[in-house]
Design a protein around this motif. Structure first.
Motif, PDB file in Angstrom:
ATOM      1  N   MET A 159       7.494 -23.639  32.406  1.00 10.51           N
ATOM      2  CA  MET A 159       7.455 -24.460  31.222  1.00 10.51           C
ATOM      3  C   MET A 159       8.726 -25.311  31.192  1.00 10.51           C
ATOM      4  N   GLN A 160       8.544 -26.567  30.869  1.00 11.51           N
ATOM      5  CA  GLN A 160       9.685 -27.473  30.808  1.00 11.51           C
ATOM      6  C   GLN A 160      10.349 -27.394  29.437  1.00 11.51           C
ATOM      7  N   VAL A 161      11.636 -27.136  29.452  1.00  7.33           N
ATOM      8  CA  VAL A 161      12.413 -27.012  28.219  1.00  7.33           C
ATOM      9  C   VAL A 161      13.568 -28.003  28.277  1.00  7.33           C
ATOM     10  N   LYS A 162      13.659 -28.831  27.256  1.00  4.51           N
ATOM     11  CA  LYS A 162      14.781 -29.769  27.150  1.00  4.51           C
ATOM     12  C   LYS A 162      15.809 -29.155  26.207  1.00  4.51           C
ATOM     13  N   ILE A 163      17.027 -29.033  26.690  1.00  5.50           N
ATOM     14  CA  ILE A 163      18.104 -28.452  25.889  1.00  5.50           C
ATOM     15  C   ILE A 163      19.110 -29.549  25.584  1.00  5.50           C
ATOM     16  N   VAL A 216      20.094 -18.416  19.172  1.00  8.60           N
ATOM     17  CA  VAL A 216      18.940 -18.644  20.050  1.00  8.60           C
ATOM     18  C   VAL A 216      18.030 -17.423  20.055  1.00  8.60           C
ATOM     19  N   THR A 217      18.613 -16.235  20.126  1.00 12.12           N
ATOM     20  CA  THR A 217      17.819 -15.006  20.123  1.00 12.12           C
ATOM     21  C   THR A 217      17.007 -14.889  18.839  1.00 12.12           C
ATOM     22  N   GLU A 218      17.636 -15.110  17.696  1.00 18.60           N
ATOM     23  CA  GLU A 218      16.922 -15.008  16.419  1.00 18.60           C
ATOM     24  C   GLU A 218      15.858 -16.092  16.287  1.00 18.60           C
ATOM     25  N   SER A 219      16.140 -17.293  16.750  1.00 17.76           N
ATOM     26  CA  SER A 219      15.147 -18.373  16.718  1.00 17.76           C
ATOM     27  C   SER A 219      13.961 -18.042  17.613  1.00 17.76           C
ATOM     28  N   ALA A 220      14.252 -17.508  18.788  1.00 13.54           N
ATOM     29  CA  ALA A 220      13.180 -17.143  19.720  1.00 13.54           C
ATOM     30  C   ALA A 220      12.311 -16.028  19.139  1.00 13.54           C
ATOM     31  N   GLU A 221      12.928 -15.060  18.461  1.00 14.86           N
ATOM     32  CA  GLU A 221      12.154 -13.989  17.825  1.00 14.86           C
ATOM     33  C   GLU A 221      11.272 -14.549  16.714  1.00 14.86           C
ATOM     34  N   ALA A 222      11.815 -15.453  15.916  1.00 14.74           N
ATOM     35  CA  ALA A 222      11.042 -16.044  14.823  1.00 14.74           C
ATOM     36  C   ALA A 222       9.869 -16.862  15.354  1.00 14.74           C
ATOM     37  N   ILE A 223      10.108 -17.616  16.394  1.00 18.03           N
ATOM     38  CA  ILE A 223       9.026 -18.444  16.926  1.00 18.03           C
ATOM     39  C   ILE A 223       8.016 -17.606  17.700  1.00 18.03           C
ATOM     40  N   SER A 224       8.435 -16.467  18.254  1.00 10.72           N
ATOM     41  CA  SER A 224       7.479 -15.593  18.948  1.00 10.72           C
ATOM     42  C   SER A 224       6.475 -15.011  17.951  1.00 10.72           C
ATOM     43  N   ILE A 272      14.543 -24.381  17.810  1.00 10.07           N
ATOM     44  CA  ILE A 272      13.573 -24.366  18.905  1.00 10.07           C
ATOM     45  C   ILE A 272      12.285 -24.997  18.403  1.00 10.07           C
ATOM     46  N   LYS A 273      11.789 -25.957  19.161  1.00  9.87           N
ATOM     47  CA  LYS A 273      10.522 -26.606  18.834  1.00  9.87           C
ATOM     48  C   LYS A 273       9.621 -26.494  20.064  1.00  9.87           C
ATOM     49  N   LEU A 274       8.447 -25.912  19.884  1.00 14.00           N
ATOM     50  CA  LEU A 274       7.495 -25.753  20.983  1.00 14.00           C
ATOM     51  C   LEU A 274       6.284 -26.663  20.766  1.00 14.00           C
ATOM     52  N   GLN A 275       5.834 -27.276  21.844  1.00 11.51           N
ATOM     53  CA  GLN A 275       4.605 -28.051  21.809  1.00 11.51           C
ATOM     54  C   GLN A 275       3.491 -27.206  22.427  1.00 11.51           C
ATOM     55  N   THR A 276       2.408 -27.040  21.675  1.00 10.20           N
ATOM     56  CA  THR A 276       1.253 -26.303  22.179  1.00 10.20           C
ATOM     57  C   THR A 276       0.073 -27.262  22.270  1.00 10.20           C
ATOM     58  N   MET A 327       2.977 -25.912  26.014  1.00  7.36           N
ATOM     59  CA  MET A 327       3.102 -26.991  26.980  1.00  7.36           C
ATOM     60  C   MET A 327       4.568 -27.294  27.333  1.00  7.36           C
ATOM     61  N   GLY A 328       5.461 -27.154  26.385  1.00  4.87           N
ATOM     62  CA  GLY A 328       6.868 -27.452  26.614  1.00  4.87           C
ATOM     63  C   GLY A 328       7.668 -27.155  25.370  1.00  4.87           C
ATOM     64  N   GLY A 329       8.952 -27.407  25.456  1.00  7.55           N
ATOM     65  CA  GLY A 329       9.787 -27.112  24.302  1.00  7.55           C
ATOM     66  C   GLY A 329      11.081 -27.893  24.293  1.00  7.55           C
ATOM     67  N   ASP A 330      11.673 -27.947  23.114  1.00  6.21           N
ATOM     68  CA  ASP A 330      12.972 -28.574  22.921  1.00  6.21           C
ATOM     69  C   ASP A 330      13.873 -27.573  22.215  1.00  6.21           C
ATOM     70  N   VAL A 331      15.124 -27.510  22.660  1.00 10.43           N
ATOM     71  CA  VAL A 331      16.114 -26.665  22.006  1.00 10.43           C
ATOM     72  C   VAL A 331      17.300 -27.558  21.640  1.00 10.43           C
ATOM     73  N   PHE A 332      17.692 -27.490  20.377  1.00  9.27           N
ATOM     74  CA  PHE A 332      18.820 -28.265  19.892  1.00  9.27           C
ATOM     75  C   PHE A 332      19.924 -27.312  19.456  1.00  9.27           C
ATOM     76  N   LEU A 333      21.126 -27.543  19.940  1.00 10.89           N
ATOM     77  CA  LEU A 333      22.288 -26.733  19.579  1.00 10.89           C
ATOM     78  C   LEU A 333      23.267 -27.629  18.834  1.00 10.89           C
TER      79      LEU A 333
END
Length: 98
Positions: free
Chosen positions: A1-5, A78-86, A56-60, A35-41
């Motif tokens: 999966m392509q992820v833009k950071i 990032v860990t908490e965002s990933a858990e929330a989006i999971s 974290i923004k995911l495109q489905t 399909m892909g995702g964007d991560v903004f820090l």
């Protein structure tokens, strides 16, 4: 999966980028329609120690999902965002199946 950071107003180190990539790649195991995702820090200009923000923004296939957390470290955010989006991804998958 392509992820833009994107790290806004600072340069993220290689270890942080690899950490983020691993966390976001794990989301693909819950739903293969990602399909892909964007991560903004971002660093918030505040006196508070919890000034690191990860979004974290995911495109489905059927739309987008978003999670944002603010913590003491980027890894924690990032860990908490990933858990929330999971949770969102699993609910979305169950909704599609049902």
């Amino acid at each position: 999966m392509q992820v833009k950071i994107q790290s806004i107003h600072f340069d993220a180190d290689k270890e942080l980028l690899e950490f983020i990539q691993k966390k976001v790649d794990k989301l693909h195991q819950y739903y293969d329609g990602i399909m892909g995702g964007d991560v903004f820090l971002r660093l918030e200009k505040a006196d508070d120690t919890q000034n690191k923000i990860a979004e974290i923004k995911l495109q489905t296939r059927t739309g987008e999902m978003f999670a944002k957390r603010q913590c003491k470290t980027f890894e924690e955010a990032v860990t908490e965002s990933a858990e929330a989006i999971s949770v969102q991804v699993r609910k979305h998958k169950d909704k599609i199946k049902g």
